[in-house]
Design a protein around this motif. Structure first.
Motif, PDB file in Angstrom:
ATOM      1  N   ASP A   1      38.608  61.533  52.168  1.00 46.65           N
ATOM      2  CA  ASP A   1      37.395  62.239  52.577  1.00 46.65           C
ATOM      3  C   ASP A   1      36.120  61.584  52.080  1.00 46.65           C
ATOM      4  OD1 ASP A   1      37.577  62.745  49.902  1.00 46.65           O
ATOM      5  OD2 ASP A   1      37.683  64.942  50.074  1.00 46.65           O
ATOM      6  N   GLY A   2      36.262  60.426  51.395  1.00 44.69           N
ATOM      7  CA  GLY A   2      35.074  59.712  50.952  1.00 44.69           C
ATOM      8  C   GLY A   2      34.452  60.255  49.694  1.00 44.69           C
ATOM      9  N   ALA A   3      35.113  61.201  49.018  1.00 43.25           N
ATOM     10  CA  ALA A   3      34.532  61.753  47.808  1.00 43.25           C
ATOM     11  C   ALA A   3      34.603  60.758  46.657  1.00 43.25           C
ATOM     12  CB  ALA A   3      35.238  63.055  47.436  1.00 43.25           C
ATOM     13  N   PHE A   4      35.643  59.909  46.626  1.00 43.54           N
ATOM     14  CA  PHE A   4      35.818  58.905  45.565  1.00 43.54           C
ATOM     15  C   PHE A   4      36.046  57.535  46.208  1.00 43.54           C
ATOM     16  CE2 PHE A   4      37.303  62.862  43.699  1.00 43.54           C
ATOM     17  CZ  PHE A   4      36.632  62.881  42.501  1.00 43.54           C
ATOM     18  N   ALA A   5      35.679  56.502  45.458  1.00 42.10           N
ATOM     19  CA  ALA A   5      35.957  55.119  45.885  1.00 42.10           C
ATOM     20  C   ALA A   5      35.969  54.227  44.644  1.00 42.10           C
ATOM     21  CB  ALA A   5      34.910  54.639  46.886  1.00 42.10           C
ATOM     22  N   TYR A   6      36.846  53.240  44.654  1.00 44.50           N
ATOM     23  CA  TYR A   6      36.835  52.270  43.549  1.00 44.50           C
ATOM     24  C   TYR A   6      37.278  50.918  44.080  1.00 44.50           C
ATOM     25  CZ  TYR A   6      41.929  52.677  43.271  1.00 44.50           C
ATOM     26  OH  TYR A   6      43.276  52.671  43.557  1.00 44.50           O
TER      27      TYR A   6
ATOM     28  N   LEU B   1      46.538  60.559  39.792  1.00 43.89           N
ATOM     29  CA  LEU B   1      45.283  59.805  39.855  1.00 43.89           C
ATOM     30  C   LEU B   1      45.187  59.022  41.148  1.00 43.89           C
ATOM     31  CD1 LEU B   1      44.863  58.444  36.209  1.00 43.89           C
ATOM     32  CD2 LEU B   1      43.679  60.354  37.310  1.00 43.89           C
ATOM     33  N   ALA B   2      46.320  58.448  41.564  1.00 46.87           N
ATOM     34  CA  ALA B   2      46.292  57.699  42.817  1.00 46.87           C
ATOM     35  C   ALA B   2      45.927  58.603  43.980  1.00 46.87           C
ATOM     36  CB  ALA B   2      47.662  57.050  43.050  1.00 46.87           C
ATOM     37  N   GLU B   3      46.442  59.861  43.943  1.00 46.17           N
ATOM     38  CA  GLU B   3      46.120  60.792  45.023  1.00 46.17           C
ATOM     39  C   GLU B   3      44.657  61.239  44.954  1.00 46.17           C
ATOM     40  OE1 GLU B   3      47.582  65.174  46.679  1.00 46.17           O
ATOM     41  OE2 GLU B   3      48.601  64.230  44.977  1.00 46.17           O
ATOM     42  N   ALA B   4      44.165  61.458  43.714  1.00 44.54           N
ATOM     43  CA  ALA B   4      42.779  61.924  43.568  1.00 44.54           C
ATOM     44  C   ALA B   4      41.784  60.823  43.903  1.00 44.54           C
ATOM     45  CB  ALA B   4      42.540  62.422  42.146  1.00 44.54           C
ATOM     46  N   TYR B   5      42.013  59.614  43.393  1.00 43.01           N
ATOM     47  CA  TYR B   5      41.040  58.538  43.604  1.00 43.01           C
ATOM     48  C   TYR B   5      41.196  57.844  44.939  1.00 43.01           C
ATOM     49  CZ  TYR B   5      40.114  59.020  38.599  1.00 43.01           C
ATOM     50  OH  TYR B   5      39.791  59.516  37.368  1.00 43.01           O
ATOM     51  N   GLY B   6      42.293  58.132  45.622  1.00 46.20           N
ATOM     52  CA  GLY B   6      42.513  57.490  46.920  1.00 46.20           C
ATOM     53  C   GLY B   6      42.287  58.444  48.077  1.00 46.20           C
TER      54      GLY B   6
ATOM     55  N   VAL C   1      40.542  42.834  44.410  1.00 45.24           N
ATOM     56  CA  VAL C   1      42.003  42.745  44.377  1.00 45.24           C
ATOM     57  C   VAL C   1      42.671  44.115  44.474  1.00 45.24           C
ATOM     58  CG1 VAL C   1      42.055  40.566  43.117  1.00 45.24           C
ATOM     59  CG2 VAL C   1      41.904  42.705  41.853  1.00 45.24           C
ATOM     60  N   HIS C   2      41.999  45.148  44.104  1.00 45.13           N
ATOM     61  CA  HIS C   2      42.532  46.502  44.238  1.00 45.13           C
ATOM     62  C   HIS C   2      41.382  47.406  44.735  1.00 45.13           C
ATOM     63  CE1 HIS C   2      45.968  45.124  41.910  1.00 45.13           C
ATOM     64  NE2 HIS C   2      45.119  44.705  40.954  1.00 45.13           N
ATOM     65  N   ALA C   3      41.710  48.326  45.604  1.00 45.83           N
ATOM     66  CA  ALA C   3      40.667  49.217  46.149  1.00 45.83           C
ATOM     67  C   ALA C   3      41.294  50.558  46.529  1.00 45.83           C
ATOM     68  CB  ALA C   3      39.980  48.589  47.349  1.00 45.83           C
ATOM     69  N   SER C   4      40.453  51.596  46.526  1.00 48.14           N
ATOM     70  CA  SER C   4      40.924  52.922  46.899  1.00 48.14           C
ATOM     71  C   SER C   4      41.221  53.024  48.385  1.00 48.14           C
ATOM     72  CB  SER C   4      39.870  53.977  46.532  1.00 48.14           C
ATOM     73  OG  SER C   4      38.633  53.675  47.195  1.00 48.14           O
ATOM     74  N   ALA C   5      40.525  52.219  49.162  1.00 44.72           N
ATOM     75  CA  ALA C   5      40.740  52.185  50.606  1.00 44.72           C
ATOM     76  C   ALA C   5      40.284  50.836  51.112  1.00 44.72           C
ATOM     77  CB  ALA C   5      39.981  53.320  51.308  1.00 44.72           C
ATOM     78  N   GLY C   6      40.665  50.535  52.360  1.00 45.73           N
ATOM     79  CA  GLY C   6      40.349  49.221  52.900  1.00 45.73           C
ATOM     80  C   GLY C   6      38.859  48.987  53.053  1.00 45.73           C
TER      81      GLY C   6
END
Length: 450
Positions: free
Chosen positions: A82-87, A74-79, A97-102
């Motif tokens: 390529d901008g397909a996912f973000a959280y 999940l960490a690899e898929a949601y992180g 406090v937590h994010a998929s990318a900076g």
């Protein structure tokens, strides 16, 4: 309204093509509409599942701190980069406090995720992103909120796979299937219209000599059968009318022979200059009646042309019959060609009349002391050569029609002699033509099959 004839086969083929085209366009449009609606549903579910995955692995401690422990897949898929996912996970104070990318928190800044709960929203194209994204916010334990987003098209959405499969497989197979269907449709139309084509060929062979022929009515489409039946009835009526006319002409010509013979005998008993003119008029009437009678016999029914006959002997008889006229007019007659018998299949009386008519025509147009030559070839061709003025090319076809005489024709004829020759030749499967004779004159050639 006149114009180009309409082809039933072409019309049906084009309409079939139009129906297939419209059906395919509607099917493709319906498919993409369904894919679009399904994609929206799948996208909503994917966003909810993503938020639920993150919420399950979010642990909130009693002191209010949190830990997000996503499994490696999940960490690899949601992180993904390529901008397909973000959280982004927000604490109760609204701090990420937590994010998929900076740069993920910046994606949600204008959409106030802290004011949303279980809400879907659209995120317009951001700098560096070419396509819009769709977001979802859900409240987690301890007052935390989770905002997720993903693009419309990506490899993990089922709708994308459906579209790709349709484009790669569906369209690939659709073209040959449509082509085969159209071919089958056109061949079906052509096969269905084949009886109509055969009917037209049979109808084209019906002429004055074959008016007893009828078009077959069996094996025809139901829509065509009434037309064929009507044509057959029309042919029957036409044949009956023609038979009446032919019988009338033959009987009238026959009935004229007796009074004309009496008239001729009475004129012969007269003396004086006036009697010569009356004799010429009576001779012309006798000739006209005789030609009408001959034409009536030809029209009465098909000739029996199956008997073997000696064409050279018939020419000899014709020359003998016309010899007195030639001697009286001061003209010579000759016979050349094959010295022995020339056998052909035909009708002896009809061929004798035809050659006599050719000889009479040649004698009329040959000035004294000229001559007429009859040539009989081994291949069944009779040529009658005269020393007259010839036949102009413009008149060479018309002179073989009934009651048509050439522009330079001498008075006394009725325009039936050459027509009888033509009809006799056709009844035998042959032909008659006229050409210039070398040195002057005309050559009438009657060609018969051997």
């Amino acid at each position: 309204m006149s114009g180009r004839p309409v082809s039933i086969e072409g019309r049906l083929a084009w309409r079939l093509t139009a129906i297939f085209t419209v059906a395919i366009v509607l099917a493709v449009a319906g498919f993409f509409w369904k894919v679009a609606s399904t994609n929206d549903t799948l996208l909503d579910r994917a966003l909810q599942d993503q938020a639920s995955d993150i919420a399950r692995h979010l642990a909130v401690h009693p002191d209010g701190t949190s830990v997000l422990d996503l499994p490696a897949p999940l960490a690899e898929a949601y992180g993904r980069r390529d901008g397909a996912f973000a959280y982004v996970v927000y604490d109760p104070r609204g701090r990420p406090v937590h994010a998929s990318a900076g740069d993920a928190p910046a994606l949600f800044e204008s959409h106030h995720p802290l004011e949303r709960d279980r809400t879907f929203f659209r995120i317009g194209p951001q700098a560096g992103r070419g396509d819009p994204m769709f977001g979802y916010v859900v409240e987690a334990q301890g007052g935390y909120r989770i905002a997720v987003a993903q693009g419309w098209f990506h490899d993990d959405v089922l709708a994308d796979s459906l579209v790709e499969e349709f484009m790669e497989v569906g369209l690939l197979w659709m073209a040959p299937v449509v082509a085969i269907a159209l071919w089958v449709g056109v061949m079906t139309i052509r096969t269905s219209l084949a009886p109509v084509v055969r009917l037209s060929e049979q109808a084209a062979r019906i002429g004055p000599e074959t008016l007893d022929a009828r078009l077959p009515e069996g094996g025809l489409p139901r829509e065509v059968r009434p037309l064929v039946s009507a044509v057959n009835h029309a042919l029957s009526r036409l044949q009956a009318g023609l038979d009446r006319e032919r019988r009338f002409m033959a009987e009238a010509a026959h009935e004229l022979r007796t009074p004309l013979a009496v008239l001729t005998a009475r004129i012969d008993s007269l003396d004086g200059p006036a009697s010569d003119g009356l004799r010429r008029d009576a001779a012309r009437l006798n000739r006209l009646a005789e030609q009408l009678l001959r034409a009536g016999r030809l029209d009465a029914g098909p000739l029996d042309v199956s008997q073997p006959v000696d064409l050279r002997q018939i020419a000899v008889e014709a020359l003998g019959a016309l010899a007195p006229l030639a001697i009286r007019e001061g003209r010579a007659l000759g016979l050349t060609g094959e010295p022995g018998p020339v056998w052909v299949r035909g009708n002896r009386p009809a061929l004798l009349v035809a050659i006599e008519n050719l000889l009479e025509n040649a004698l009329v147009h040959t000035p004294a002391p000229g001559g007429v030559e009859v040539e009989v070839s081994a291949d069944g061709t009779v040529r009658v050569k005269d020393e007259g003025p010839g036949v102009p090319p413009a008149d060479r076809e018309a002179i073989f029609r009934r009651f048509v005489r050439g522009k330079d024709a001498k008075p006394g004829g009725a325009g039936l002699g050459l027509a009888i020759v033509m009809e006799t030749a056709r009844a035998h499967g042959g032909s008659v033509t006229v050409a210039d004779r070398p040195g002057g004159g005309a050559v009438f050639e009657m060609r018969l099959p051997g």
